[in-house]
Write an enzyme that holds these catalytic residues in place. Structure first.
Site, PDB file in Angstrom:
ATOM      1  N   ASP A 100       0.863  -1.178   0.000  1.00 12.21           N
ATOM      2  CA  ASP A 100       0.000   0.000   0.000  1.00 12.21           C
ATOM      3  C   ASP A 100       0.904   1.233   0.000  1.00 12.21           C
ATOM      4  OD1 ASP A 100      -2.371   1.529   0.298  1.00 12.21           O
ATOM      5  OD2 ASP A 100      -3.201  -0.016   1.595  1.00 12.21           O
ATOM      6  N   ASP A 109      -3.440   4.434  -2.536  1.00 11.15           N
ATOM      7  CA  ASP A 109      -4.523   4.939  -1.692  1.00 11.15           C
ATOM      8  C   ASP A 109      -5.115   6.220  -2.273  1.00 11.15           C
ATOM      9  OD1 ASP A 109      -5.911   4.763   0.987  1.00 11.15           O
ATOM     10  OD2 ASP A 109      -4.971   6.735   1.216  1.00 11.15           O
ATOM     11  N   GLU A 142      -7.110   2.890  -5.623  1.00  9.65           N
ATOM     12  CA  GLU A 142      -8.330   3.101  -4.843  1.00  9.65           C
ATOM     13  C   GLU A 142      -8.980   4.380  -5.343  1.00  9.65           C
ATOM     14  OE1 GLU A 142      -9.895   3.657  -0.243  1.00  9.65           O
ATOM     15  OE2 GLU A 142      -8.035   4.609  -0.893  1.00  9.65           O
ATOM     16  N   HIS A 177     -10.263  -3.050   5.067  1.00 11.15           N
ATOM     17  CA  HIS A 177     -10.052  -2.467   6.395  1.00 11.15           C
ATOM     18  C   HIS A 177     -10.936  -1.253   6.657  1.00 11.15           C
ATOM     19  CE1 HIS A 177      -7.630  -0.297   3.532  1.00 11.15           C
ATOM     20  NE2 HIS A 177      -7.582   0.714   4.369  1.00 11.15           N
ATOM     21  N   ASP A 178     -11.623  -0.763   5.634  1.00 10.83           N
ATOM     22  CA  ASP A 178     -12.497   0.404   5.787  1.00 10.83           C
ATOM     23  C   ASP A 178     -13.984   0.038   5.736  1.00 10.83           C
ATOM     24  OD1 ASP A 178     -10.500   2.313   6.037  1.00 10.83           O
ATOM     25  OD2 ASP A 178     -10.360   2.656   3.878  1.00 10.83           O
TER      26      ASP A 178
END
Length: 560
Positions: free
Chosen positions: A103, A204, A255, A328-329
């Site tokens: 990431d 990200d 993302e 994770h979100d």
């Protein structure tokens, strides 16, 4: 097993496993996961059959936003281990045929980053222009843009009287991509990790890097229309791709926050000028009535199917998407769109099949493969997520929402729902750590854990293992087009994948009541076979009339 560097499109038949290191496995007794913990579970991941690990940030960070606030791109956070540990992870994963995707967060840095610390309070700093600074307007903030974590997107630098932009927490200052030195610094960072043997990068909120340069007030919203898929974003991505991604053969997944299909067709174009594939989140907003996340609401099933149809047909032959329910979100999918009580196993398998038989690259979030659920916390003190804590304060103390209602909303929507420690076994703290975990383990870990799943041939784990294998064996899953068979059916999500050689139908009952459907006339059931189902007693022969039991899934293949 060796990894071929020649197959540049390996990711099209791959399945990728997302690890949130803080919650995956603690090799000591400190209560937070680490790199050695990941290494200790590589054989488990090899058994599952995944091709790559996506590792959420392990860089040096004050952890205001769980590592998405990077203070040093070239250092491993000591909480996770050392650079030597990371190099060992890359090597040991490679020995097992598993690639590493890192990431990378380049829309913003931590305010503790050396660049920002130099820029703060000093207009003459060589790093001042690495960030976005604006003078006050009428003694107020420069515009009305809102942070995605609540409140203004601007924070005052008292010493200089200017404000800096932060689209997320105030400790996450947005980088100024208009500055070519920033873009070069980003290329240097990515090159460093590619040289370490990293096979790819998850970028990200990468579609937020280009802001409209007049920074206007937004009379219609929170400002996002002036920086989402911004004016120079494609130019920037093509520049970085040509300089770094293509040089190293890196797989890249962007993302994409609040994006559009048209932009994603360009981001993930098959000419590889920008990114390999894209994450979009539209299908995970179907329980946001009128776009409002912070409310307790059922999901809109018809809309869910419409969104999948829009993206599957829109990207086919033009771009490539990432397939996912969880990260994770996001909350745990079996709690969100399934039944995490009576039909937990059936609905977890069904949801896995529904996403894995589409075109794209599936991402499995840690614990999804054993059917982990939301933890159903009862007190705000149990939460650690900055967004959840901020929103609780805003909604309860300023917007008049009662605390009990807000707790119910968080139990459905909080990011901490997916961040609870991985449930490895039925020992104390679910085998995650010898010490008290940073976030409470879900209370059902004695029944839901990896050890139990691996010992049970009918578990969610082995169903996911089969889904992963099917993608490699059945060509139509990668190349076939997509057709929603019953877009208005109130219970069944069924789609057909068709290529020159094969036709595949995936039937999914999203509810606890039995449901019927009729297969298309063009589908020759006499030549078809059931590939996989989540009930043990599938019939030998495929019938035209399909009666699906609660949360049942059936995958049917026809060789054309």
């Amino acid at each position: 097993m060796t990894l071929s560097t020649q197959d540049q499109n390996w990711w099209k038949t791959a399945s990728i496993y997302q690890i949130y290191p803080k919650s995956f496995c603690d090799s000591s007794d400190k209560g937070t996961g680490d790199i050695q913990g990941i290494i200790s579970k590589l054989d488990y991941l090899k058994l599952l059959g995944i091709d790559a690990i996506w590792l959420t940030p392990v860089y040096q960070s004050p952890m205001i936003d769980n590592g998405y606030d990077i203070s040093d791109y070239y250092a491993i956070n000591p909480d996770f281990g050392t650079m030597q540990d990371f190099e060992q992870l890359v090597a040991e994963a490679r020995q097992r045929g598993i690639r590493i995707i890192m990431d990378i967060v380049v829309n913003h840095t931590s305010t503790e980053h050396a660049w920002f610390q130099s820029a703060l309070g000093d207009k003459n700093s060589p790093y001042r222009d690495y960030y976005i600074w604006k003078d006050p307007v009428d003694d107020e903030v420069p515009n009305n843009w809102q942070s995605k974590f609540g409140g203004s997107a601007w924070e005052l630098d008292a010493k200089t009287g200017q404000y800096y932009l932060h689209l997320f927490a105030k400790e996450q200052a947005d980088l100024n991509w208009e500055n070519p030195q920033v873009r070069q610094a980003v290329k240097d960072v990515i090159s460093f990790w590619a040289e370490k043997g990293v096979d790819g990068f998850r970028l990200d909120v990468i579609n937020l890097i280009s802001k409209q340069q007049d920074f206007p007030n937004d009379d219609l919203g929170d400002g996002r229309r002036f920086y989402t898929d911004g004016p120079r974003v494609h130019e920037y991505l093509q520049e970085i791709s040509a300089a770094v991604f293509r040089k190293y053969g890196s797989v890249t997944v962007g993302e994409m926050s609040s994006t559009s299909l048209a932009h994603c067709q360009q981001y993930s174009s098959l000419d590889s000028k920008e990114l390999s594939m894209v994450f979009n989140f539209h299908h995970l907003k179907v329980d946001y009535p009128n776009g409002e996340k912070w409310t307790n609401a059922p999901f809109d099933f018809i809309q869910l199917k419409e969104i999948f149809n829009h993206w599957q047909t829109g990207l086919n032959g033009k771009g490539w998407g990432a397939l996912f329910w969880c990260n994770h979100d996001q909350p745990r999918v079996v709690s969100r769109f399934g039944d995490d009580k009576a039909y937990r196993v059936e609905s977890a398998k069904m949801l896995g099949a529904a996403i894995h038989m589409m075109q794209g690259t599936p991402y499995i979030y840690q614990g999804e493969e054993i059917g982990m659920t939301n933890p159903s916390y009862s007190s705000i003190s149990q939460y650690r997520d900055v967004e959840s804590i901020n929103m609780y304060d805003i909604m309860v103390n300023h917007n008049g929402v009662c605390a009990e209602n807000m707790m119910a909303i968080l139990a459905q929507k909080s990011r901490d729902n997916s961040r609870t420690p991985m449930q490895w076994n039925d020992e104390k703290y679910a085998g995650f750590s010898q010490g008290r975990p940073w976030l409470e383990v879900a209370g059902n870990y004695r029944d839901i854990n990896a050890a139990k799943a691996v010992d049970d041939s009918s578990s969610v784990f082995y169903f996911y293992q089969k889904l992963i294998a099917l993608r490699k064996d059945i060509e139509v899953i990668t190349s076939g087009n997509y057709q929603d068979l019953y877009p208005q059916h109130e219970q069944i999500f069924a789609y057909q994948r068709h290529s020159e050689k094969q036709t595949l139908i995936c039937l999914n009952n999203f509810y606890a009541a039995e449901a019927n459907c009729i297969l298309p006339d063009t589908f020759d059931v006499t030549k078809a076979q059931y590939l996989l189902g989540n009930y043990e007693d599938l019939a030998e022969e495929v019938s035209v009339n399909q009666v699906l039991r609660p949360y049942e899934t059936r995958i049917i293949l026809l060789e054309n």
